[in-house]
Scaffold this motif. Sequence first.
Motif, PDB file in Angstrom:
ATOM      1  N   ALA A 164       4.547   7.507  -7.832  1.00  0.00           N
ATOM      2  CA  ALA A 164       5.562   7.545  -6.777  1.00  0.00           C
ATOM      3  C   ALA A 164       5.202   6.509  -5.725  1.00  0.00           C
ATOM      4  CB  ALA A 164       5.633   8.924  -6.132  1.00  0.00           C
ATOM      5  N   ALA A 165       6.196   6.164  -4.938  1.00  0.00           N
ATOM      6  CA  ALA A 165       5.964   5.332  -3.759  1.00  0.00           C
ATOM      7  C   ALA A 165       6.203   6.202  -2.536  1.00  0.00           C
ATOM      8  CB  ALA A 165       6.909   4.134  -3.750  1.00  0.00           C
ATOM      9  N   LEU A 166       5.382   6.005  -1.529  1.00  0.00           N
ATOM     10  CA  LEU A 166       5.566   6.669  -0.245  1.00  0.00           C
ATOM     11  C   LEU A 166       5.632   5.594   0.825  1.00  0.00           C
ATOM     12  CD1 LEU A 166       5.661   9.060   1.726  1.00  0.00           C
ATOM     13  CD2 LEU A 166       3.138   8.985   1.761  1.00  0.00           C
ATOM     14  N   SER A 167       6.777   5.517   1.465  1.00  0.00           N
ATOM     15  CA  SER A 167       6.964   4.582   2.563  1.00  0.00           C
ATOM     16  C   SER A 167       6.964   5.360   3.874  1.00  0.00           C
ATOM     17  CB  SER A 167       8.303   3.841   2.408  1.00  0.00           C
ATOM     18  OG  SER A 167       8.544   3.053   3.554  1.00  0.00           O
ATOM     19  N   LEU A 168       6.264   4.845   4.850  1.00  0.00           N
ATOM     20  CA  LEU A 168       6.227   5.463   6.174  1.00  0.00           C
ATOM     21  C   LEU A 168       7.031   4.643   7.181  1.00  0.00           C
ATOM     22  CD1 LEU A 168       2.475   6.552   6.196  1.00  0.00           C
ATOM     23  CD2 LEU A 168       4.499   7.884   5.542  1.00  0.00           C
ATOM     24  N   ARG A 169       7.828   3.743   6.653  1.00  0.00           N
ATOM     25  CA  ARG A 169       8.710   2.924   7.496  1.00  0.00           C
ATOM     26  C   ARG A 169      10.128   3.483   7.429  1.00  0.00           C
ATOM     27  NH1 ARG A 169       9.330  -1.411   4.697  1.00  0.00           N
ATOM     28  NH2 ARG A 169       8.102  -0.750   2.938  1.00  0.00           N
ATOM     29  N   ASP A 170      10.919   3.220   8.456  1.00  0.00           N
ATOM     30  CA  ASP A 170      12.317   3.647   8.428  1.00  0.00           C
ATOM     31  C   ASP A 170      13.013   3.031   7.221  1.00  0.00           C
ATOM     32  OD1 ASP A 170      12.013   5.117  10.720  1.00  0.00           O
ATOM     33  OD2 ASP A 170      13.020   3.685  12.034  1.00  0.00           O
ATOM     34  N   GLU A 171      13.816   3.821   6.564  1.00  0.00           N
ATOM     35  CA  GLU A 171      14.563   3.375   5.385  1.00  0.00           C
ATOM     36  C   GLU A 171      15.953   2.924   5.841  1.00  0.00           C
ATOM     37  OE1 GLU A 171      16.123   2.197   2.259  1.00  0.00           O
ATOM     38  OE2 GLU A 171      14.099   2.978   1.936  1.00  0.00           O
ATOM     39  N   PRO A 172      16.268   1.632   5.705  1.00  0.00           N
ATOM     40  CA  PRO A 172      17.585   1.141   6.140  1.00  0.00           C
ATOM     41  C   PRO A 172      18.759   1.909   5.511  1.00  0.00           C
ATOM     42  CG  PRO A 172      16.142  -0.698   5.606  1.00  0.00           C
ATOM     43  CD  PRO A 172      15.426   0.548   5.188  1.00  0.00           C
ATOM     44  N   ASN A 173      18.607   2.333   4.260  1.00  0.00           N
ATOM     45  CA  ASN A 173      19.692   3.065   3.603  1.00  0.00           C
ATOM     46  C   ASN A 173      19.937   4.435   4.233  1.00  0.00           C
ATOM     47  OD1 ASN A 173      20.139   1.030   1.685  1.00  0.00           O
ATOM     48  ND2 ASN A 173      18.545   1.851   0.364  1.00  0.00           N
ATOM     49  N   TYR A 174      19.015   4.900   5.046  1.00  0.00           N
ATOM     50  CA  TYR A 174      19.144   6.230   5.657  1.00  0.00           C
ATOM     51  C   TYR A 174      19.716   6.174   7.071  1.00  0.00           C
ATOM     52  CZ  TYR A 174      16.247   8.088   1.841  1.00  0.00           C
ATOM     53  OH  TYR A 174      15.742   8.464   0.618  1.00  0.00           O
ATOM     54  N   GLU A 175      20.029   4.964   7.558  1.00  0.00           N
ATOM     55  CA  GLU A 175      20.571   4.844   8.913  1.00  0.00           C
ATOM     56  C   GLU A 175      21.898   5.562   9.054  1.00  0.00           C
ATOM     57  OE1 GLU A 175      20.651   0.751  10.117  1.00  0.00           O
ATOM     58  OE2 GLU A 175      18.474   0.544   9.851  1.00  0.00           O
ATOM     59  N   LYS A 176      22.730   5.498   8.017  1.00  0.00           N
ATOM     60  CA  LYS A 176      24.023   6.172   8.039  1.00  0.00           C
ATOM     61  C   LYS A 176      24.022   7.239   6.951  1.00  0.00           C
ATOM     62  CE  LYS A 176      26.743   2.309   9.754  1.00  0.00           C
ATOM     63  NZ  LYS A 176      27.861   1.412   9.494  1.00  0.00           N
ATOM     64  N   ILE A 177      24.343   8.453   7.354  1.00  0.00           N
ATOM     65  CA  ILE A 177      24.443   9.559   6.416  1.00  0.00           C
ATOM     66  C   ILE A 177      25.838  10.158   6.563  1.00  0.00           C
ATOM     67  CG2 ILE A 177      23.345  11.184   8.007  1.00  0.00           C
ATOM     68  CD1 ILE A 177      22.098  12.520   5.453  1.00  0.00           C
TER      69      ILE A 177
ATOM     70  N   ASN B 147       0.829  -1.218   0.000  1.00  0.00           N
ATOM     71  CA  ASN B 147       0.000   0.000   0.000  1.00  0.00           C
ATOM     72  C   ASN B 147       0.857   1.260   0.000  1.00  0.00           C
ATOM     73  OD1 ASN B 147      -2.578  -1.251  -0.041  1.00  0.00           O
ATOM     74  ND2 ASN B 147      -2.291  -1.755   2.124  1.00  0.00           N
ATOM     75  N   GLU B 148       1.949   1.237  -0.760  1.00  0.00           N
ATOM     76  CA  GLU B 148       2.877   2.363  -0.835  1.00  0.00           C
ATOM     77  C   GLU B 148       2.939   2.967  -2.239  1.00  0.00           C
ATOM     78  OE1 GLU B 148       5.947   0.875   2.667  1.00  0.00           O
ATOM     79  OE2 GLU B 148       6.631   0.830   0.598  1.00  0.00           O
ATOM     80  N   SER B 149       2.136   2.479  -3.156  1.00  0.00           N
ATOM     81  CA  SER B 149       2.163   2.958  -4.540  1.00  0.00           C
ATOM     82  C   SER B 149       1.046   3.981  -4.754  1.00  0.00           C
ATOM     83  CB  SER B 149       1.979   1.784  -5.510  1.00  0.00           C
ATOM     84  OG  SER B 149       2.030   2.238  -6.839  1.00  0.00           O
TER      85      SER B 149
ATOM     86  N   ILE C 254       1.473  14.276  -1.211  1.00  0.00           N
ATOM     87  CA  ILE C 254       2.216  13.291  -0.408  1.00  0.00           C
ATOM     88  C   ILE C 254       2.544  13.877   0.962  1.00  0.00           C
ATOM     89  CG2 ILE C 254       4.464  12.126  -0.225  1.00  0.00           C
ATOM     90  CD1 ILE C 254       4.231  11.639  -3.309  1.00  0.00           C
ATOM     91  N   GLU C 255       2.960  15.137   0.987  1.00  0.00           N
ATOM     92  CA  GLU C 255       3.259  15.792   2.259  1.00  0.00           C
ATOM     93  C   GLU C 255       2.015  15.858   3.147  1.00  0.00           C
ATOM     94  OE1 GLU C 255       5.003  19.549   1.208  1.00  0.00           O
ATOM     95  OE2 GLU C 255       6.781  18.593   0.368  1.00  0.00           O
ATOM     96  N   LYS C 256       0.868  16.167   2.565  1.00  0.00           N
ATOM     97  CA  LYS C 256      -0.378  16.208   3.336  1.00  0.00           C
ATOM     98  C   LYS C 256      -0.736  14.831   3.877  1.00  0.00           C
ATOM     99  CE  LYS C 256      -2.182  20.213   0.950  1.00  0.00           C
ATOM    100  NZ  LYS C 256      -2.921  20.686  -0.203  1.00  0.00           N
ATOM    101  N   MET C 257      -0.481  13.796   3.097  1.00  0.00           N
ATOM    102  CA  MET C 257      -0.737  12.431   3.579  1.00  0.00           C
ATOM    103  C   MET C 257       0.128  12.144   4.811  1.00  0.00           C
ATOM    104  SD  MET C 257      -1.322  10.263  -0.007  1.00  0.00           S
ATOM    105  CE  MET C 257       0.195   9.449   0.207  1.00  0.00           C
ATOM    106  N   CYS C 258       1.375  12.592   4.785  1.00  0.00           N
ATOM    107  CA  CYS C 258       2.259  12.394   5.942  1.00  0.00           C
ATOM    108  C   CYS C 258       1.725  13.148   7.150  1.00  0.00           C
ATOM    109  CB  CYS C 258       3.682  12.852   5.609  1.00  0.00           C
ATOM    110  SG  CYS C 258       4.537  11.771   4.448  1.00  0.00           S
ATOM    111  N   ILE C 259       1.403  14.414   6.964  1.00  0.00           N
ATOM    112  CA  ILE C 259       0.883  15.233   8.071  1.00  0.00           C
ATOM    113  C   ILE C 259      -0.365  14.601   8.668  1.00  0.00           C
ATOM    114  CG2 ILE C 259      -0.201  17.452   8.622  1.00  0.00           C
ATOM    115  CD1 ILE C 259       1.795  18.699   6.546  1.00  0.00           C
ATOM    116  N   ASN C 260      -1.262  14.105   7.827  1.00  0.00           N
ATOM    117  CA  ASN C 260      -2.496  13.465   8.303  1.00  0.00           C
ATOM    118  C   ASN C 260      -2.214  12.214   9.129  1.00  0.00           C
ATOM    119  OD1 ASN C 260      -4.122  15.413   7.141  1.00  0.00           O
ATOM    120  ND2 ASN C 260      -4.456  14.238   5.270  1.00  0.00           N
ATOM    121  N   ARG C 261      -1.026  11.660   8.987  1.00  0.00           N
ATOM    122  CA  ARG C 261      -0.632  10.478   9.756  1.00  0.00           C
ATOM    123  C   ARG C 261       0.300  10.856  10.919  1.00  0.00           C
ATOM    124  NH1 ARG C 261      -1.371   8.806   4.438  1.00  0.00           N
ATOM    125  NH2 ARG C 261      -2.376   6.796   4.151  1.00  0.00           N
TER     126      ARG C 261
END
Length: 155
Positions: free
Chosen positions: A51-64, A36-38, A100-107
Amino acid sequence: MEIIAMAVNYMKENHIDQWSENYPDRGRFLQDIEKNESYICQIGGCIAATAALSLRDEPNYEKIFEGRWKTSGPYGVIHRIAVDDRFKGTGVAAAFVDHIEKMCINRGIYAVRVDTHRDNRSMDRFLRKHGFDRCGIIYVEDGTQRVAYEKELEK
């Protein structure tokens, strides 16, 4: 998949080594749908963007590297955003990201992250114009480097 083929062609023509005929593939989009991310943006019955919107932590973003994230709380991640060539330059991408930003805010999520290839200058311009800040460098699964961006959303 037609829109993705357009994006792959654009990247190839502009020497951006981000997407290819093999990525993103149909299987990736089926996974996005199953999770349910598409999402799509329709105009007049035509799919104008995806676009895809993921609301889970992105493993690739753990290290910046060479920077840091702006926020430390929950965040949404935009993946695989692409606009049909017929709708480029019409504001569709901006309207889609706004939604997409509004969807995030609503959550209850007040940050959005995204990454792109360092040579993808059009995406860099779009993201910065849309309020995203460059935060540093991340590495994706295959070890390639991406520029990471984040935007804080208003509560």
